[in-house]
Every structure is written in C-alpha cells, then in structure tokens.
Design a protein around this motif. Structure first.
Motif, PDB file in Angstrom:
ATOM      1  N   VAL A 461       0.845  -1.192   0.000  1.00 56.67           N
ATOM      2  CA  VAL A 461       0.000   0.000   0.000  1.00 56.67           C
ATOM      3  C   VAL A 461       0.881   1.243   0.000  1.00 56.67           C
ATOM      4  O   VAL A 461       0.657   2.193  -0.757  1.00 56.67           O
ATOM      5  N   ALA A 462       1.921   1.188   0.830  1.00 54.94           N
ATOM      6  CA  ALA A 462       2.828   2.342   0.899  1.00 54.94           C
ATOM      7  C   ALA A 462       3.458   2.588  -0.459  1.00 54.94           C
ATOM      8  O   ALA A 462       3.588   3.730  -0.902  1.00 54.94           O
ATOM      9  N   CYS A 463       3.836   1.488  -1.134  1.00 61.31           N
ATOM     10  CA  CYS A 463       4.439   1.639  -2.460  1.00 61.31           C
ATOM     11  C   CYS A 463       3.452   2.294  -3.420  1.00 61.31           C
ATOM     12  O   CYS A 463       3.805   3.210  -4.161  1.00 61.31           O
ATOM     13  N   ILE A 464       2.211   1.825  -3.374  1.00 64.21           N
ATOM     14  CA  ILE A 464       1.204   2.379  -4.290  1.00 64.21           C
ATOM     15  C   ILE A 464       1.002   3.854  -3.993  1.00 64.21           C
ATOM     16  O   ILE A 464       0.984   4.691  -4.895  1.00 64.21           O
ATOM     17  N   VAL A 465       0.893   4.180  -2.702  1.00 62.58           N
ATOM     18  CA  VAL A 465       0.694   5.579  -2.328  1.00 62.58           C
ATOM     19  C   VAL A 465       1.870   6.414  -2.813  1.00 62.58           C
ATOM     20  O   VAL A 465       1.699   7.489  -3.392  1.00 62.58           O
ATOM     21  N   ASP A 470       2.303  12.895  -5.241  1.00 62.07           N
ATOM     22  CA  ASP A 470       3.304  13.813  -5.786  1.00 62.07           C
ATOM     23  C   ASP A 470       4.077  14.378  -4.608  1.00 62.07           C
ATOM     24  O   ASP A 470       3.522  15.095  -3.774  1.00 62.07           O
ATOM     25  N   LEU A 471       5.334  14.036  -4.516  1.00 59.77           N
ATOM     26  CA  LEU A 471       6.099  14.418  -3.330  1.00 59.77           C
ATOM     27  C   LEU A 471       6.992  15.627  -3.574  1.00 59.77           C
ATOM     28  O   LEU A 471       7.927  15.854  -2.825  1.00 59.77           O
ATOM     29  N   LYS A 483       7.408  21.977 -15.703  1.00 58.85           N
ATOM     30  CA  LYS A 483       7.502  20.548 -15.935  1.00 58.85           C
ATOM     31  C   LYS A 483       6.118  19.960 -16.206  1.00 58.85           C
ATOM     32  O   LYS A 483       5.923  19.168 -17.134  1.00 58.85           O
ATOM     33  N   VAL A 484       5.156  20.411 -15.368  1.00 57.29           N
ATOM     34  CA  VAL A 484       3.801  19.901 -15.540  1.00 57.29           C
ATOM     35  C   VAL A 484       3.281  20.272 -16.921  1.00 57.29           C
ATOM     36  O   VAL A 484       2.728  19.437 -17.650  1.00 57.29           O
TER      37      VAL A 484
END
Lengths: 626, 776
Positions: A461-465, A470-471, A483-484
C-alpha cells in the motif's frame, strides 16, 4: 597414598566415636544384601534390607545413613518396598518418599535420609526394602595422570559393614567389576574374587555405626563422559513440532592424559594405545525424531551416524523399542581431561509429547540427556512455550531449581515464556518424565502469519501511495509548473501523433483498396472502403482541432507548434490528393479505361503524394522524438 | 474519439507490460544470482570459507557483540603477538558494517539468525544487488535490452561467483556491487547532469572506499574517462557536475575511513584525480571565457593564459615530482606498484609474490573465469562505437583498463568480470536486435501477409527482443518463446503502426542467415550457462576447510582443520600462543580463539620473517626463537599422508625466502640441491634438519614403513629421527594438521653451563648474530 591413609585414619576415628553412641532405635536389620556395581563411571549401590521392629512402638520411618565422602557424590536415591515374598522383583512401583534429616546425637560426618513408610511397622513385623543409591565421581583415578598407552585404574572406597544406625544381623557385599583385572583390594577374611565379581562373605551381628573400610583398585576403561554443563532447550511450536536443542560441554572425567598424544599409536592399536579414550557416544533419541543435526560453533561435525528404527514404530509407542539411535563422534577422541563442546538438535512430532487435560495443555518430556551413561554436573532444561501461554506450572518428580525467563524468537512481540529447570548431578536414573502445564489459545497461532500478511500488505500500500502521490516540495515553483506544462504538451503532441498515424493507416487502406481494384476490378468494394475512410478522416479532423488550439495557447509548445502545424497541413494536403487520386482511379475504372490511361491521369498526383508522404513521415519521426 | 484513445491506451499498456516484464526478469535474475551461489551450502554446509573470511567473520562477531564504538577502538591482542593489531584502524569496515547492520535489522525484527548465517549469506545477497546495479549501468549506456542481458550474464559469471559463493565472506563480495553502483551513478549523473545523483555518487564511492582497497580503481578510472572526454572535445557542464562533486565529497568522505585517512590526499594513487580536477576547471574556465568573449579577443586571451599556465604547470609538476621522488616507494603502495610493474613484487616483496592470487593469470583462467564473454567483448566494443556517447566511451575505457589489470593479478579478474558482462551484454543485445529485426521484417513477405503487418512487426521488435533474451537467459524451453512471439504477431494486425521502417530497413540481413545466427547465439549463451553452473557447482564451491574426495566406497570427508582448531580451542589454555605459518593465522584466531604470532594480514614483514626463520632453522634454534616469542604450540599442515598439495612443505620455500630476506643467515641455496627443491634422500642436510621438515615427518615412517610422501611422490630423505625440544600433542585423523608443544626449558644449571661455554668459545659468532637475531 598419603591422602588415602588419612581418610582411613579419619574413619577409624569416626568409628571409635560412633561405637560409643547409644543405640538409635528398636529396629533391627535382619538381613542386608549390598550389590555394588562398578562397571561404569556411575556407581550404583543396590541394598536390600530386611527390617524388623524389635521394639514395642510402631515405627513409620527408617533412617539411611551415608558417610560424608559418599553423601556429596550421591546423585540419586530411591527406596522401594519389596512386597514380593518370592524371588520375583515385585517391588511396589513408586518409591517411598525420602528426605534429608538431621537426627540428634549423631556425628556431623554422617548424612541421614529418612524413608517414610506408608503405614507404620508394628511390633515384630518385618518388611523388605530395596534401596538404590547412585553416585557420581565416586571413582577416583589412581594414578591421576596416565600416558596414552596406560590403562585407567580407579580407586573405590566404601565400607564393608553396612553403615547404619541400626543393628545388622546378617550382611553381605558383592562388588561387580568391569573387567577381570583388579590391581588390589582390601582383603578381609572370607573375601572371594571370582571372575569380575568380588564378594565379602557374610558379616554377622554388626553393631550400629560400624564402619569397616575397603578399598578396591581396579581397571576400568569405560568412557568417563561427564557433561560439565548441559543446556536442553525444548521449544514447542503448535504447528506440530517440538524442537530439542542440546548444548553439551563435555569432558573425559577419568585419569588425565599426560600430554603427548601420538595419532600413529592411536591409529595402529586403538585398543592398546588409547584404551582409556573414547571416540563415540550413543544417544537414544525419542521415536520419530527427524532433522537431526550435530555441530559445534565452527560448523558441522561430519562424524556421526543415525539409525532410525522407523519399522518398529507401533501404536503403543513403547519408546524403548522404537527409539532413534544417534551415534555421535566428537571431532577428536577424548583422552582423560580433554574437553569438547557440541550441540545436538532434533525435531519431534508434537502429538507424541503434548497432551491436554482439564483445559490445560501439558508437555510430557524426559528430563535427562539421551546419551547413554552420561554424568551431568549441571543440567539446565529450558522449555520454551509458545508466545501467549498463561498459567504455567511445572511438575518434576524430584527437587529442582525453577524459574521463568522470556525468550524472543521469530517475530515475537512480547516474547515466549521459558520455564527453566536446573539440577546438579544428574545420572541416567533421572530420565523420568516431567510435565509443564500451561494454557494456550489456539487462535494465537495465527498471530505471526497475520502479522506477516499485514506487514507486506502495508508495504505494498505504501508503495502504491508513493507511486501515486506527488512528493515535490514546492508545487508553485516555476520549474515544477513548467515541468507539468511540458508533460501536458508532450501528451498532446503524442495524441496528435497518434491521430495522424491513424490517418496514415487510413491512407494505406485506400491505397490497398486501389491495388485490390486493379487486381479484382471490384469497384463496389473500393467505394465502400472510400466511404468508411471518409467518415473516419472527418472524425479525425474534428478531434485534431481542440488539440491544436491547446498547443497554440501553451507557451511551452512554442517551438514545436510550427512543426505540428506543418505536419497537419501536409497531412491534409496529402489527404486531398489521395482522395483526388482515388476518385480519378475509380472513375476510370467505372469508365473502363485502360491501365496506362489511368496511370497517366494520376501520374502528377502520384508524384506529389509520394513526396508528401515522405515529408509527413519525416515530420512524424521528428515529433515522435519529442 | 474512441479511435484516438485506443492506440494511446494501447501504447501505455504495452509500455507497462514491458516494464512489468523487465521487472520480473530482474527479479528472476536476482533469484538466479542468489541461488547459483548456494551450491556450497547444499554440497557442503553453511560455513565460512577459506582464510580471510574467517577474519571478517571474527570482526563481525566482535562488532555485533560489542557495538560500533568498541569496534573502532578494537585493539586485538590475539594476533601478531606480542605486537597486537589495531583492527578498527587497519580494516576496511564496509563488509563488517554491512553484515552487522543486516544482523541488527534482523534482530530488531526478532528474527534470531546467528552471525555466522548472516555472514554466509551476505555475499549471495550482494551479488543479486550487483546484477541489478549492472542492469542500471548498462541501461544508462545502451538501453533496457542490453541492461537485462548484462545483468543476467553478471549474475552467473564464474569469476564473480568464485569470490561470492555463500560462505565466501570477503570484501570483494560487497565491493563489486559498490563498484558497479558507483559507476552507474557516475554515468547517470553524466547523462542527466543532476546534482542529486552526483551526491549519491560520492556516497556510493564512500561505501566502496569502506569496503575494498580496490576503490583506487574508481578514483583512477573516472578521471581518465573525464580526461578522455575533454581531449575528444566532449566537455559539457554535465561532465563537470559528474566529476567535481565526486572528487571533493568523495575525497572528504574517504578520509573519514580510518584505514584510508590521509592517504586519500597523500598517496600517488589519488594524484590523477586531483590533476584532472585542475584540468577540468581550466577547461571549464576556457569554455566560459569562450562564451563571453568574441573570437578575436578569445585568441588573444588564450595565448596569454597558455603561456602563463604552462609556466605555472611546469613549476607544479616539478614540485610534485620532487615530493614523490623523495619518498622511498615513490608514494605508491606495494600492491599498486606491482600493478604498474608486474615484475615488481617478485623482485622486491616475496610476501606479495607468495600469494597465489597475486600471480598473473594464465590463458585457461580467462576461459574458466569469463568463458565466452572473452569472445563477445570485441563485439561489444564495436557496438559501443556506434554511436559513441560519453557513457559508451566509459564502458570502452573500463574494459581496456580492467583487461590490463587482470593481466597483472589473478585477483583483479574480478574487476574485469563486470566490464566483460556489460560489453558482452551490449554485444548480445545488439546482435539479437539486428537478427530478430531482420527476421521480423522478412517474415510477413514470406507468409503472404499484407504490407502493413511488416511495419507492425518491426515495431514489435523491441518487445520480441526482450522475450528472446529472457528466454536464453532463463534457459526456458524455446517453444514457449516462439509461441509467445507468434501470438504477438497476430494480435497487432488490427492495430495502427506506430513506427515506420524507413530508417531501420538499413540493417536487414538475409532471413536464413539471421535465423542461423540467432540459433548460434542462443547455443553460445546456453554453453555459457552450462559452464557457469558447472563452475559454481564444482570448481568454486569448496570451502577449503572441509575437503572431500570421491572414492569407490562413497564420499570421504577430510575435516582435519576443524578437528585441530577444535582441539586447540578446548584443550589448551586460553592465553597460549600458537605459531604457524601466516596462512593459518586468521583461522586459528577465529576458530580456535588462540593467540597467533602472524596472520594473513601481512603487515609486518619482520615478524613473518621471524616465523619463517624459525621454521627453516634446526630444532634448537627454532625452539629458542619460538620460546622468545612465548610460543607454546606449533602448528604445521602436512598433506603427505593423504596427498593434500597445499601443505607447509610445499610452501616452505617461501618461508625460507621471506625469512632470508630479513635474517641473512637463512640462505635459499642451502635448501636446494642443484637449484631443485626436494625432500628425498638427495635433499640437503639443512633441509633435512630444519624444523618444518622434522615437524612434518615426525614418525611418518611408521605409517607405512617406507615414508612415502603422496604429495611429492617420493620417499622422504630422513626417516628416523627424534624430537628433543618439541613433543607431539595432537595430530588429526588424516595427519593434515600436526600440533607440537614446546618442551619446557631444560634444567637451569646445565643450561647455564652450556651458555657460558658457548659464550667463551664463540664471541665472534654471537657478535655477528647480534645483527640478524630477532628482536625478541
């Protein structure tokens, strides 16, 4: 020899003192038979007593006495009532309770054990009592140091008279020796040595506390395996396994080796030059032991053999008949005084040892070591119960030190409760079963698998999150926005690229239909293709519009915009020309003109189409690289 | 609308499918790399191997027991008696800290693995990491396909397996991963110009410095690459970002490692990096000035700067040369010098030369260690030149340098292996790319498909390529691959073409030729896989402390070393000193926990020479030397009874050489008869009377009556003799290890008499002795 003489002196003194002490009670030992077994390093003295009550009061306890030098080596003492009148060994199962007592008016150098009888012994009555006393380290090597080639000689001291607070009427002593060779022994009148048995003829009317020292000096090359410390860890897993791990710290307790060890001599004549050494030990593991290992701190010990008696396993599980035999060989032969340390481990099926009664589970396991004729100075038994066990209690048939610990093992949160039992001076006679009672909820078994499942679940779950969140630190910064935007432009360009490539496919279809036409002359099919392509292309051009307007509005796309527009224009041009060509060809076919005529008519168009197609392809590639 | 959405989604799905496939392949490669190294555990047992790993294991034990601070300050008094050794300051801590961290992590999760288990499996785990790092590096150089191929090749390259089987707990196990990963981060920085990666790069370099002395390879290779880039006119700001932070941060971090310390700025191994650091700044300045000045002004400025710069440079170079020349080894460590001059070690340092892994390799060892990769490397180099990028230039430079180094020392074959894998991966991937594309392009025309399919198929190439690669790498049956590719061919018929064949049509080969070539390549790779598995199973899995031999009546195990060490550890006093040749020092301290005089960390030549002298002296002199060192037991390894070739008698000449290098009364010719080393009746009396001979062959004749040595295949020269100053206390089952005890000094009064006598008679000799006697 000096020490020897001193002990003798001491005992004669004690004897002198004792003989003057008063008669202890009214009991009389009518007949005493002592059999001393010296065949191994463990001294077993079996005494059968015929006790008579000569007094008037009923007596409920009988005192047994041991001199100090024996008492400190006493490992095991049991007294059983022999009710069988005949020769059969019909001793009444359980032993009588024995305990240390200190009666008045007796010298300190004696230790007394009192045997309590179930019912008092009335006047004139008699009973038969079998007493088994087991001593460790009671044999003294003499000489203390021998060389490799020497045999091991031992000294044994005891009294010929049965040392007792009671009067003894008739008494005999038989000593069983391991081999015929006896260096020397105390000769009394009527002493007989026949084969490996030494007999002291019957003594009559021995007063209480009489002591007549005898010394036997004899050869014994039995393995003197002494475990200085043995830690047995019994780990219960409710998944169906009992794992036993035994850490041995072993030494040869016999006469010390003088130093030099020659492998050559040992290999050439192992039974002459190395008679006192032992190279293997046999352990009798419980039935159905599996995954047996034998190693020490530096790795496997490759010298061991295992004989599993799997065929003999029967329903009754008579453990003696169906045990697994493990022959272990230390890394090197053990000479006197040499030490070694190793670990044996094996797994056992849970259902053979774990039972349930009154809502409590209990483990029923043997206390001592599975190795034959092993003396253990300190035995620590640790029973590791599963995590979450409650109401733990242990019952051991003899007194032991007891406490609890906690052990952390695979994925534990609170740790597993460990029952620790410690006992000094353990002999094979202590291999009785003991029980550890505890309560355990079977659902707790699921805790660790569930922990693992949830652990991995949360990891994923953490990986998916992480993948979706967007960090970026600042979402308003210029570079981030750029960039966006750039990503959006890229996506749009990609879409345009896809649409154009669709168009090109449509063109190809048209061309193909024309080729088919030239081959089959099927005008209708060609027209149908044309129609479908037409509608497709119309839809496409509609789709293109919003994309292009987006690109025009976006500042980031400024440098690609001309190329894109050029591409679209060229494509449209191509499209028109192709359509024109198609119409012409179809017309021609309808008019049934010759092939050359058609070619002439479309020739100019065809050239342009090819060149345009080339340009469009180039542009496509360029855009694709963006 | 639907028409425009569909292809977009399709591409996305295909990309996603491709990356999932690549991820799965990488996972399988990791599993392969791990599991191919478990042969040693399955065939033997989970045990630490050989010599150095035992030391690392012991250090790890200490670390996990006493914590990190005690570890840094650890003064080990169990070795190099009476000098001791400061372990914390003389050891590369990377491996130990890695395993220690792994151990703490597992124990914090309450998974009670023993230190030994963790140590045994560290190497396989890190070789999986190394193959992933290879994937990343090659991907940066030549794309995903090449990356996957290279990773698969590295996962099973025998050269690397030889140093990283389970139980081979040595620095190289983690260092190769660190090496490749550092290179990856360097190339990544070079490709992206990102400071983030540059920082990571220096951290990775730090880890490498922690792990292995081979870090000097990195700090010389990268400057060389930078220099090459500058010379070939490839300077860019990305290059600057990739290099400058690495030198500054990397050097600072390297100086933090106690064993490196100031060496990071003071030894010649690091000079190249600083020199290039200066050059890159000059070049950067030039480019900057070029940017702001007009061409004419620039020319003037150039002339000015060059003339001044040259003068300054000359002065600097002169100073540096003077500095370097003033130090005795010219600032280079012995091992590095023997790298530059392959004959250096054999001339000057017998200790370095005596180690078999420091010898130059033979041709068969190349075939053994990298197998078919040796033939693929040239193709890879060619592939790197079309087109040449900064990254592929790096790959070429890496292979060229590592080929040279591996030619000097067998040990450095390990550095060659990753380079060989990367280039072979590139070569194979490119070859498959070309062949499969040719097949794909021509396949439809044969099977009478429409024209569109051909284009389609060519666009499928990339994916297909990957499937072929996985196929041969994982060695799955070939049918599956063809089925899968066929399925894929059919599927996209309806799909629009995404690419056009114009460009790629250039390199189309004949259909039959490509098919044959593909088959041949698959066969080649299959041969490689078979060889690797064989090498892992048979050649490189023996732990060397347990030997086995197959005879008619089954497997026979020779466990003599551990028998002897166990005996020492249980039956001698804990503070007794054991003397043996230095090969067995680490094992003795780790397994027997006894103090040794010398060990495999050969830092003190004199000390080793003292032991060598004792071993090559007659009994009495040897006894005196050993007694002065407080030695109680002497351990010799003897293979004559069972035919174990690497025993002390075979190593004896090195003892003589090393001993003679410090104590000149030991002369090598005394031990040789006509230049030949022999122990039979033709041997010299010096040889037959030296301690090593006596301890090895004591009472050997009584075993078979003839004293036939199975290693030297001869009867020994002197069969019947007695020991006067030593007594045999233990000999193992196969006589491979024999332990002797020094007899206590003789009666004092008699000794005094003797001494005074000898004093009066030979004052001259004792004077001469004074210079060469050992200091103890």
């Amino acid at each position: 020899m000096l020490r020897f003489a001193l002990t003798l002196l001491l005992f004669t003194l004690a004897f002198g003192v004792l003989s003057s002490s008063p008669v202890f009670s009214d009991l009389i030992l009518a007949k005493v038979d002592r059999r001393i077994d010296l065949t191994s390093q463990i001294v077993r003295i079996t005494t059968s007593l015929k006790v008579e009550n000569a007094g008037s009061n009923p007596i409920s306890e009988i005192l047994l006495s041991f001199p100090e030098n024996q008492a400190k080596h006493l490992a095991y003492l049991t007294a059983t009532l022999n009710e069988g009148k005949g020769k059969g060994k019909a001793s009444s199962g359980a032993g009588l309770p024995t305990e240390v007592v200190i009666p008045k008016d007796v010298p300190d150098s004696l230790t007394f054990y009192s045997v309590s009888l179930h019912k008092g012994l009335g006047k004139g009555e008699s009973l038969l009592l079998d007493v088994l006393a087991v001593f460790t380290h009671a044999l003294e090597p003499f000489p203390e140091k021998i060389s490799q080639a020497d045999i091991q000689l031992l000294l044994f001291q005891d009294t010929a008279h049965f040392l007792s607070p009671y009067k003894v009427m008739v008494q005999s002593v038989a000593v069983k020796l391991p081999e015929a060779r006896v260096e020397s022994y105390t000769k009394l009148e009527g002493t007989k040595l026949s084969g490996s048995e030494l007999k002291y003829s019957p003594f009559h009317n021995i007063p209480p506390f009489s002591y007549l020292p005898i010394i036997i000096h004899f050869e014994n090359n039995q393995p003197f395996a002494v475990a200085e410390e043995l830690v047995r860890e019994i780990e219960i897993s409710h998944w169906g396994n009992v794992q036993v791990t035994e850490h041995y710290n072993l030494f040869h307790g016999g006469a010390k080796n003088k130093g030099e060890f020659s492998r050559l001599d040992y290999q050439a004549r192992p039974y002459v030059r190395g008679a006192s050494a032992f190279r293997r030990l046999v352990a009798r593991l419980p039935p159905r032991a599996h995954s047996v290992y034998y190693r020490d701190e530096i790795g496997n010990i490759s010298t061991s053999s295992l004989w599993g008696d799997s065929k003999k396993v029967d329903v009754l599980q008579l453990s003696y008949f169906c045990s697994t035999e493990l022959e272990i060989e230390p890394r090197y032969p053990l000479f006197g005084g040499w030490r070694t340390a190793f670990t044996i481990g094996y797994g056992l099926p849970l259902r053979d040892f774990l039972f349930e009664s009154d809502g409590k589970r209990f483990l029923n396991f043997s206390f001592g070591s599975p190795i034959n004729e092993l003396v253990i100075d300190t035995l620590i038994v640790k029973v590791v119960l599963p995590e979450g066990s409650k109401d733990i209690s242990a019952s051991v048939p003899f007194p032991v030190k007891q406490w609890q610990e906690t052990k952390f093992s695979h994925l534990d949160l609170v740790g597993r409760p460990v029952v620790v039992l410690e006992k000094n001076n353990v002999v094979p006679e202590h291999n009785e079963h003991f029980q550890v009672y505890y309560k355990f909820n079977s659902l707790s078994m699921l805790r660790e698998p569930l922990m693992l499942i949830f652990g991995f679940f949360f990891l994923f779950v953490a990986c998916i999150v992480y993948m979706h969140a967007d960090l970026s630190i600042s979402k308003s910064s210029a570079s981030y926005l750029a960039k966006v935007q750039w990503e959006e432009v890229q996506a749009t360009v990609q879409q345009i690229h896809n649409i154009i490539s669709h168009c090109l496919t449509a063109h190809d279809k048209l061309e193909a239909s024309l080729r088919d036409l030239s081959r089959t002359g099927d005008v209708q099919a060609c027209k149908a293709t044309r129609k479908s392509v037409d509608s497709l292309l119309k839809g496409v051009s509609k789709d293109l519009k919003p994309l292009v307007t987006f690109l025009q509005s976006s500042p980031q796309a400024a440098h690609i915009l001309p190329k894109v527009e050029e591409l679209i224009a060229k494509e449209r041009d191509l499209q028109e020309r192709l359509m024109a060509k198609h119409t012409t060809v179809v017309d021609c076919y309808e008019k049934k003109l010759g092939g050359r005529e058609i070619e002439n008519r479309i020739a100019s168009n065809q050239q342009k189409i090819t060149s345009l197609r080339q340009e469009v392809d180039d542009l496509m590639e360029f855009i694709d690289e963006i | 609308m639907a028409a425009s959405d569909a292809p977009n989604g399709d591409v996305l799905i295909r990309n996603a499918f491709g990356s999932v496939l690549a991820f799965l392949i990488l996972l399988l490669i990791g599993v392969l790399a791990f599991s191919i190294r478990l042969f040693s555990v399955i065939k033997y047992e989970s045990v630490i191997h050989e010599f150095d790993p035992y030391f690392n294991y012991r250090v790890t034990q200490f670390l996990t027991k006493n914590g990190i601070y005690d570890f840094w300050n650890w003064f080990d008094d169990r070795t190099w008696y009476p000098l001791g050794r400061v372990i914390g300051g003389t050891v590369y801590p990377g491996l130990t800290l890695t395993a220690g961290t792994l151990y703490w992590f597992l124990h914090s999760l309450n998974i009670p693995l023993s230190v030994e288990t963790v140590c045994v499996f560290t190497a396989p785990i890190f070789s999986a990491f190394a193959s992933w790092a290879t994937y990343l590096l090659t991907k940066e150089i030549k794309g995903v396909g090449a990356g996957l191929t290279a990773a698969a090749l590295l996962a099973m390259v025998p050269s690397y397996i030889s140093r990283s089987v389970a139980g081979s707990y040595d620095n190289e196990a983690v260092a190769i991963f660190a090496l490749i990963f550092t290179f990856y981060l360097y190339i990544k920085t070079l490709n992206t110009g990102s400071l983030f990666y540059a920082t990571l790069n220096s951290l990775s370099y730090f880890y490498m410095v922690c792990s292995w002395g081979g870090y000097t390879f990195i700090i010389n290779l990268i400057p060389m690459h930078v220099l090459l880039c500058i010379v070939t006119g490839r300077y860019s700001s990305r290059l600057y970002i990739a290099y400058a932070p690495l030198v500054i941060l990397g050097t600072l971090l390297a100086a933090l490692v106690p064993v490196v310390g100031f060496n990071a700025v003071m030894t010649s191994e690091h000079f190249a990096s600083f020199l290039v650091f200066i050059i890159i700044h000059v070049v950067a300045l030039v480019y900057y000035i070029k940017g702001i000045l007009s061409p004419k002004m620039f020319k003037v400025a150039l002339a000015l700067v060059v003339s001044i710069g040259l003068a300054v440079c000359c002065a600097m170079v002169a100073v540096i040369i003077a500095l370097v020349a003033s130090s005795p080894t010219k600032g280079w460590s012995g091992r590095s010098l023997s790298l530059l001059d392959p004959t250096y070690a054999s001339k000057y340092i017998p200790i370095i030369a005596s180690v078999s892994e420091h010898q130059p390799p033979t041709w068969p060892s190349y075939f053994m260690d990298i197998n078919v990769l040796a033939f693929l490397i040239p193709a890879g180099i060619i592939a790197c030149f079309s087109p040449l990028s900064d990254a592929s230039l790096f790959a070429v430079l890496y292979i060229v340098l590592s080929v040279y180094f591996s030619g000097v020392m067998v040990r450095l074959m390990l550095v060659l292996a990753p380079a060989a894998c990367i280039l072979s991966g590139i070569a194979l991937s490119q070859a498959f790319d070309v062949f499969t594309r040719s097949i794909k392009f021509q396949l439809p025309s044969l099977s009478d498909h429409s024209h569109i399919d051909a284009r389609d198929a060519s666009s499928e190439n990339v994916v297909l390529d990957d499937t072929i690669k996985t196929d041969k790498n994982e060695d799955t049956p070939k049918e599956r691959m063809t089925k899968r590719s066929k399925k894929k061919e059919k599927e996209p018929v309806e799909k629009p073409p995404t690419k056009f064949q114009i460009k790629k049509r250039l390199s189309v080969l004949p259909f039959e030729a490509s098919i044959i070539a593909v088959i041949l390549l698959v066969l080649l790779v299959a041969f490689y896989v078979v060889h690797c598995v064989w090498a892992a199973a048979e050649a490189y899995s023996a732990p060397s402390i347990v030997l086995t031999s197959h005879s008619n009546d089954g497997l026979h195990v020779f466990d003599d070393f551990r028998e002897a060490y166990a005996w020492l550890s249980h039956n001698t006093d804990v503070d007794d000193k054991v003397a043996s040749w230095w090969d067995y020092g680490y094992q003795t301290t780790a397994m027997a926990n006894r103090t040794v005089i010398v060990d495999n960390n050969t830092w003190n030549n004199t000390h080793i020479a003292t032991v060598g002298t004792a071993m090559s002296s007659p009994e009495k002199a040897a006894w005196e030397i050993f007694h002065s060192l407080d030695v109680k037991y002497v351990l010799v390894v003897f293979g004559g009874l069972v035919g174990y070739p690497s025993d002390d008698i075979n190593k004896f000449l090195w003892m003589v050489r090393i001993g003679g290098g410090v104590f000149p009364h030991i002369k090598e010719p005394d031990y040789l008869r006509d230049g030949q080393y022999r122990i039979d009746s033709m041997a010299t009396p010096t040889m037959l009377n030296c301690l090593m001979y006596k301890l090895s062959y004591y009472r050997f004749v009584e075993t078979d009556g003839k004293a036939f040595d199975r290693v030297r295949r001869t009867e020994i020269g002197k069969k019947y003799f007695k020991l006067t100053h030593f007594e045999e206390v233990f000999t193992t089952h196969h006589w491979m290890v024999r332990i002797y005890k020094l007899k206590p000094p003789k009666n004092r009064i008699r000794g005094k008499n003797k001494k005074s006598k000898s004093k009066t008679s030979s004052t001259t000799t004792s004077k001469r002795k004074g210079t060469r006697r050992n200091p103890f």
